[in-house]
Design a protein around this motif. Structure first.
Motif, PDB file in Angstrom:
ATOM      1  N   THR A  52       0.810  -1.223   0.000  1.00 58.82           N
ATOM      2  CA  THR A  52       0.000   0.000   0.000  1.00 58.82           C
ATOM      3  C   THR A  52       0.843   1.274   0.000  1.00 58.82           C
ATOM      4  OG1 THR A  52      -1.735  -1.164   1.211  1.00 58.82           O
ATOM      5  CG2 THR A  52      -1.860   1.226   1.178  1.00 58.82           C
ATOM      6  N   CYS A  68       5.976   8.223   2.394  1.00 56.15           N
ATOM      7  CA  CYS A  68       5.002   7.750   1.398  1.00 56.15           C
ATOM      8  C   CYS A  68       4.757   8.826   0.346  1.00 56.15           C
ATOM      9  CB  CYS A  68       3.704   7.368   2.090  1.00 56.15           C
ATOM     10  SG  CYS A  68       2.464   6.712   0.989  1.00 56.15           S
ATOM     11  N   LEU A 124      -3.837   5.422  -2.643  1.00 54.72           N
ATOM     12  CA  LEU A 124      -3.903   6.586  -1.753  1.00 54.72           C
ATOM     13  C   LEU A 124      -4.125   7.862  -2.548  1.00 54.72           C
ATOM     14  CD1 LEU A 124      -1.011   5.691   0.707  1.00 54.72           C
ATOM     15  CD2 LEU A 124      -3.461   5.310   0.995  1.00 54.72           C
ATOM     16  N   TRP A 133      -7.432  10.290  -2.237  1.00 55.20           N
ATOM     17  CA  TRP A 133      -7.228  11.726  -1.988  1.00 55.20           C
ATOM     18  C   TRP A 133      -7.952  12.546  -3.055  1.00 55.20           C
ATOM     19  CZ3 TRP A 133      -5.285  15.684  -4.868  1.00 55.20           C
ATOM     20  CH2 TRP A 133      -5.055  16.883  -4.194  1.00 55.20           C
ATOM     21  N   ALA A 167     -10.779   5.605   3.144  1.00 50.19           N
ATOM     22  CA  ALA A 167     -10.561   4.654   2.050  1.00 50.19           C
ATOM     23  C   ALA A 167     -11.615   3.552   2.062  1.00 50.19           C
ATOM     24  CB  ALA A 167      -9.165   4.053   2.128  1.00 50.19           C
TER      25      ALA A 167
END
Length: 177
Positions: A53, A86, A111, A115, A139
């Motif tokens: 992830t 990240c 991600l 977003w 999420a």
């Protein structure tokens, strides 16, 4: 050995990658009856999260072994700046993807999608009024919502117009025009 309690299964092509399926099987086999077995379980879970992830690459089956030293000192894990790392990984992936000869993109795209969908409803595959309540993790709202196919009819030009004429962007609960 120190992290998982047994020798990891490495990729045949590169000895720097550990098979995520093997890590999941080690995690699921942990008895969770001692403090050390609980730590091994959590280390396996964090390693899977890092490899699948947060710091993903084009391989979905392997994670780089360079993350293992980060899991040694359990008391310091919470002090690392995971979000910054990240984000830097995502920026690097976006930079590589912008090259003219690039055909694929890697990085934490899930991600990035969440977003973007949260802040730019005009590009999201699920209309806002269909989304589950905001009390559940962001999420998860997107993963369990019923998908709409209306966005399939949009073209690049339509998306550009929608983004250009967006009324506001919501950032961390604040509206910015």
């Amino acid at each position: 050995m120190e992290i998982f309690g047994r020798q990891p299964v490495l990729s045949r092509n590169s000895k720097s990658y550990i098979k995520l399926g093997w890590v999941r099987s080690v995690r699921d086999a942990e008895p969770l009856d001692t403090e050390e077995s609980i730590r091994r379980y959590v280390r396996c879970q964090i390693f899977c999260l890092l490899g699948s992830t947060l710091f993903t690459d084009k391989s979905t089956a392997y994670a780089h072994a360079k993350y293992l030293p980060l899991l040694r000192d359990f008391e310091r894990i919470h002090t690392y700046s995971w979000g910054s790392a990240c984000l830097a990984h995502l920026y690097r992936a976006l930079c590589r993807a912008s090259r003219y000869d690039t055909k694929e993109m890697d990085g934490p795209l899930n991600l990035l999608f969440v977003w973007a969908w949260e802040r730019m409803p005009c590009i999201s595959p699920v209309p806002r009024h269909i989304l589950p309540p905001a009390e559940i993790p962001v999420a998860m709202r997107w993963s369990h919502a019923e998908r709409s196919t209306a966005w399939l009819e949009k073209t690049v030009v339509t998306f550009r117009v929608d983004i250009d004429y967006m009324q506001e962007v919501t950032i961390y609960g604040f509206n910015e025009c």
